[in-house]
Design a protein around this motif. Sequence first.
Motif, PDB file in Angstrom:
ATOM      1  N   ALA A   1      49.793 -32.507 -26.848  1.00 35.24           N
ATOM      2  CA  ALA A   1      48.161 -31.105 -27.993  1.00 35.24           C
ATOM      3  C   ALA A   1      50.045 -30.505 -28.263  1.00 35.24           C
ATOM      4  O   ALA A   1      49.642 -29.668 -29.920  1.00 35.24           O
ATOM      5  CB  ALA A   1      47.805 -30.939 -27.185  1.00 35.24           C
ATOM      6  N   ALA A   2      50.523 -29.874 -27.809  1.00 34.44           N
ATOM      7  CA  ALA A   2      51.475 -29.416 -28.601  1.00 34.44           C
ATOM      8  C   ALA A   2      52.835 -28.832 -27.942  1.00 34.44           C
ATOM      9  O   ALA A   2      52.558 -29.117 -26.394  1.00 34.44           O
ATOM     10  CB  ALA A   2      50.840 -27.575 -28.213  1.00 34.44           C
ATOM     11  N   ILE A   3      53.769 -28.597 -28.510  1.00 31.37           N
ATOM     12  CA  ILE A   3      54.898 -28.688 -27.838  1.00 31.37           C
ATOM     13  C   ILE A   3      55.786 -27.202 -27.972  1.00 31.37           C
ATOM     14  O   ILE A   3      55.324 -26.524 -29.120  1.00 31.37           O
ATOM     15  CB  ILE A   3      56.082 -29.751 -28.058  1.00 31.37           C
ATOM     16  CG1 ILE A   3      56.644 -29.709 -29.454  1.00 31.37           C
ATOM     17  CG2 ILE A   3      55.260 -30.715 -27.319  1.00 31.37           C
ATOM     18  CD1 ILE A   3      57.193 -30.552 -30.029  1.00 31.37           C
ATOM     19  N   VAL A   4      57.010 -26.316 -27.540  1.00 34.57           N
ATOM     20  CA  VAL A   4      57.383 -25.426 -27.752  1.00 34.57           C
ATOM     21  C   VAL A   4      59.150 -25.797 -27.204  1.00 34.57           C
ATOM     22  O   VAL A   4      59.163 -25.652 -26.560  1.00 34.57           O
ATOM     23  CB  VAL A   4      56.975 -24.693 -26.244  1.00 34.57           C
ATOM     24  CG1 VAL A   4      57.653 -22.722 -26.438  1.00 34.57           C
ATOM     25  CG2 VAL A   4      55.202 -24.437 -26.718  1.00 34.57           C
TER      26      VAL A   4
ATOM     27  N   SER B   1      58.410 -14.378 -21.430  1.00 38.44           N
ATOM     28  CA  SER B   1      57.830 -13.723 -21.956  1.00 38.44           C
ATOM     29  C   SER B   1      56.875 -12.995 -22.599  1.00 38.44           C
ATOM     30  O   SER B   1      55.910 -12.150 -23.155  1.00 38.44           O
ATOM     31  CB  SER B   1      58.732 -11.702 -21.651  1.00 38.44           C
ATOM     32  OG  SER B   1      59.669 -12.248 -21.420  1.00 38.44           O
ATOM     33  N   ASN B   2      56.584 -14.066 -23.578  1.00 38.32           N
ATOM     34  CA  ASN B   2      55.748 -13.349 -24.902  1.00 38.32           C
ATOM     35  C   ASN B   2      54.178 -13.899 -24.681  1.00 38.32           C
ATOM     36  O   ASN B   2      54.031 -14.912 -24.774  1.00 38.32           O
ATOM     37  CB  ASN B   2      55.705 -14.504 -26.243  1.00 38.32           C
ATOM     38  CG  ASN B   2      55.314 -13.967 -27.651  1.00 38.32           C
ATOM     39  OD1 ASN B   2      54.123 -14.082 -27.730  1.00 38.32           O
ATOM     40  ND2 ASN B   2      56.150 -15.118 -28.235  1.00 38.32           N
ATOM     41  N   GLN B   3      53.920 -13.310 -23.818  1.00 37.49           N
ATOM     42  CA  GLN B   3      52.311 -13.488 -23.949  1.00 37.49           C
ATOM     43  C   GLN B   3      51.303 -13.990 -24.550  1.00 37.49           C
ATOM     44  O   GLN B   3      50.309 -14.668 -24.769  1.00 37.49           O
ATOM     45  CB  GLN B   3      51.562 -12.278 -23.238  1.00 37.49           C
ATOM     46  CG  GLN B   3      52.031 -11.732 -21.850  1.00 37.49           C
ATOM     47  CD  GLN B   3      52.270 -12.474 -20.977  1.00 37.49           C
ATOM     48  OE1 GLN B   3      51.319 -13.338 -20.563  1.00 37.49           O
ATOM     49  NE2 GLN B   3      53.428 -12.708 -20.725  1.00 37.49           N
ATOM     50  N   GLU B   4      51.478 -13.757 -26.234  1.00 39.99           N
ATOM     51  CA  GLU B   4      50.833 -15.191 -27.024  1.00 39.99           C
ATOM     52  C   GLU B   4      51.083 -16.267 -26.900  1.00 39.99           C
ATOM     53  O   GLU B   4      50.706 -17.073 -27.402  1.00 39.99           O
ATOM     54  CB  GLU B   4      51.695 -14.054 -29.092  1.00 39.99           C
ATOM     55  CG  GLU B   4      50.738 -14.551 -29.663  1.00 39.99           C
ATOM     56  CD  GLU B   4      51.169 -14.369 -31.580  1.00 39.99           C
ATOM     57  OE1 GLU B   4      50.504 -15.160 -31.849  1.00 39.99           O
ATOM     58  OE2 GLU B   4      51.750 -12.534 -31.177  1.00 39.99           O
ATOM     59  N   LEU B   5      52.368 -16.810 -26.440  1.00 39.65           N
ATOM     60  CA  LEU B   5      52.614 -18.035 -26.227  1.00 39.65           C
ATOM     61  C   LEU B   5      51.447 -18.693 -25.801  1.00 39.65           C
ATOM     62  O   LEU B   5      51.445 -19.768 -26.103  1.00 39.65           O
ATOM     63  CB  LEU B   5      54.093 -18.256 -26.229  1.00 39.65           C
ATOM     64  CG  LEU B   5      54.551 -19.310 -25.820  1.00 39.65           C
ATOM     65  CD1 LEU B   5      54.556 -20.929 -26.864  1.00 39.65           C
ATOM     66  CD2 LEU B   5      55.911 -19.522 -24.958  1.00 39.65           C
ATOM     67  N   TYR B   6      50.928 -18.010 -24.459  1.00 45.94           N
ATOM     68  CA  TYR B   6      50.225 -18.784 -23.488  1.00 45.94           C
ATOM     69  C   TYR B   6      48.236 -18.677 -24.401  1.00 45.94           C
ATOM     70  O   TYR B   6      48.176 -19.986 -23.949  1.00 45.94           O
ATOM     71  CB  TYR B   6      49.839 -17.824 -22.235  1.00 45.94           C
ATOM     72  CG  TYR B   6      51.559 -18.143 -21.353  1.00 45.94           C
ATOM     73  CD1 TYR B   6      52.074 -18.959 -21.307  1.00 45.94           C
ATOM     74  CD2 TYR B   6      52.901 -16.754 -21.619  1.00 45.94           C
ATOM     75  CE1 TYR B   6      53.270 -19.238 -20.811  1.00 45.94           C
ATOM     76  CE2 TYR B   6      54.155 -16.588 -20.857  1.00 45.94           C
ATOM     77  CZ  TYR B   6      54.199 -17.770 -20.558  1.00 45.94           C
ATOM     78  OH  TYR B   6      54.700 -17.862 -19.981  1.00 45.94           O
TER      79      TYR B   6
ATOM     80  N   TRP C   1      48.483 -19.351 -28.050  1.00 46.32           N
ATOM     81  CA  TRP C   1      48.359 -20.013 -28.365  1.00 46.32           C
ATOM     82  C   TRP C   1      48.710 -21.489 -28.153  1.00 46.32           C
ATOM     83  O   TRP C   1      47.576 -22.585 -27.761  1.00 46.32           O
ATOM     84  CB  TRP C   1      49.398 -20.120 -29.680  1.00 46.32           C
ATOM     85  CG  TRP C   1      50.518 -21.227 -30.547  1.00 46.32           C
ATOM     86  CD1 TRP C   1      49.573 -20.992 -31.366  1.00 46.32           C
ATOM     87  CD2 TRP C   1      51.006 -21.839 -30.411  1.00 46.32           C
ATOM     88  NE1 TRP C   1      50.010 -22.093 -32.055  1.00 46.32           N
ATOM     89  CE2 TRP C   1      50.734 -22.614 -31.315  1.00 46.32           C
ATOM     90  CE3 TRP C   1      51.530 -23.110 -28.540  1.00 46.32           C
ATOM     91  CZ2 TRP C   1      51.560 -24.104 -31.272  1.00 46.32           C
ATOM     92  CZ3 TRP C   1      52.246 -23.985 -29.116  1.00 46.32           C
ATOM     93  CH2 TRP C   1      52.366 -24.525 -29.757  1.00 46.32           C
ATOM     94  N   LEU C   2      49.039 -21.975 -26.978  1.00 38.59           N
ATOM     95  CA  LEU C   2      48.800 -22.974 -26.523  1.00 38.59           C
ATOM     96  C   LEU C   2      47.745 -23.379 -25.773  1.00 38.59           C
ATOM     97  O   LEU C   2      47.326 -24.561 -25.670  1.00 38.59           O
ATOM     98  CB  LEU C   2      49.992 -22.787 -24.821  1.00 38.59           C
ATOM     99  CG  LEU C   2      51.384 -23.248 -24.482  1.00 38.59           C
ATOM    100  CD1 LEU C   2      52.016 -22.776 -23.873  1.00 38.59           C
ATOM    101  CD2 LEU C   2      51.743 -24.677 -25.656  1.00 38.59           C
ATOM    102  N   LEU C   3      46.944 -22.318 -25.053  1.00 36.94           N
ATOM    103  CA  LEU C   3      44.972 -22.432 -24.785  1.00 36.94           C
ATOM    104  C   LEU C   3      44.640 -23.401 -25.433  1.00 36.94           C
ATOM    105  O   LEU C   3      43.909 -23.805 -25.341  1.00 36.94           O
ATOM    106  CB  LEU C   3      45.422 -21.908 -23.378  1.00 36.94           C
ATOM    107  CG  LEU C   3      45.506 -20.885 -22.798  1.00 36.94           C
ATOM    108  CD1 LEU C   3      45.625 -19.741 -21.780  1.00 36.94           C
ATOM    109  CD2 LEU C   3      46.458 -22.364 -21.287  1.00 36.94           C
ATOM    110  N   LYS C   4      44.853 -22.899 -27.059  1.00 39.18           N
ATOM    111  CA  LYS C   4      43.840 -22.508 -27.937  1.00 39.18           C
ATOM    112  C   LYS C   4      44.127 -24.655 -28.824  1.00 39.18           C
ATOM    113  O   LYS C   4      43.414 -24.795 -28.706  1.00 39.18           O
ATOM    114  CB  LYS C   4      43.961 -21.936 -28.774  1.00 39.18           C
ATOM    115  CG  LYS C   4      43.732 -20.456 -28.769  1.00 39.18           C
ATOM    116  CD  LYS C   4      43.853 -19.706 -30.099  1.00 39.18           C
ATOM    117  CE  LYS C   4      44.023 -17.895 -29.411  1.00 39.18           C
ATOM    118  NZ  LYS C   4      44.135 -17.102 -30.709  1.00 39.18           N
TER     119      LYS C   4
END
Length: 107
Positions: free
Chosen positions: A18-21, A88-93, A95-98
Motif C-alpha cells: 500500500a505504501a513504500i518509504v 524518529s519522525n512520528q508523523e511517518l508512522y 502516515w503509514l498506518l493510514k
Amino acid sequence: MGGYGVWDLAIHNPKTFAAIVPLSSGGQISKAEHLKNTAIWAFHGAIDKIVPLEQMTDMVTAVEQHQGSVNLTIYPDLGHDILRTTLSNQELYSWLLKQKSRVELPL
C-alpha cells in the motif's frame, strides 16, 4: 542499496504494498507507472555525496507524471545517512498506518 531495493521491490510487486518509504536513492524511471497505486513518502539528504538528490527527484517526478501519490522530504543539512532522522519522525508512522491499497484484488 536499500533504497533502490525499495523502489525495485514495489515496481515488480505493484499489488503487494500500500505504501513504500525509500531513503537516499533513485529508481527505474522507465517503470514508474507501476507505482501509480502505491503511496510513497521518500526522503533524501540535500548534501548526499553518495547518491545525488537528482536521482530521487527524477524518480518522484516520474511517478507524479503517472498520477502517483508521492511526498518528498529533503533534509537540507544532511547527507546520505538519514535513517535515524527519518525513523524518529512520528508523523511517518501515522502516515503509514493510514495507507490502504488502491489496487482491486480479485475475489
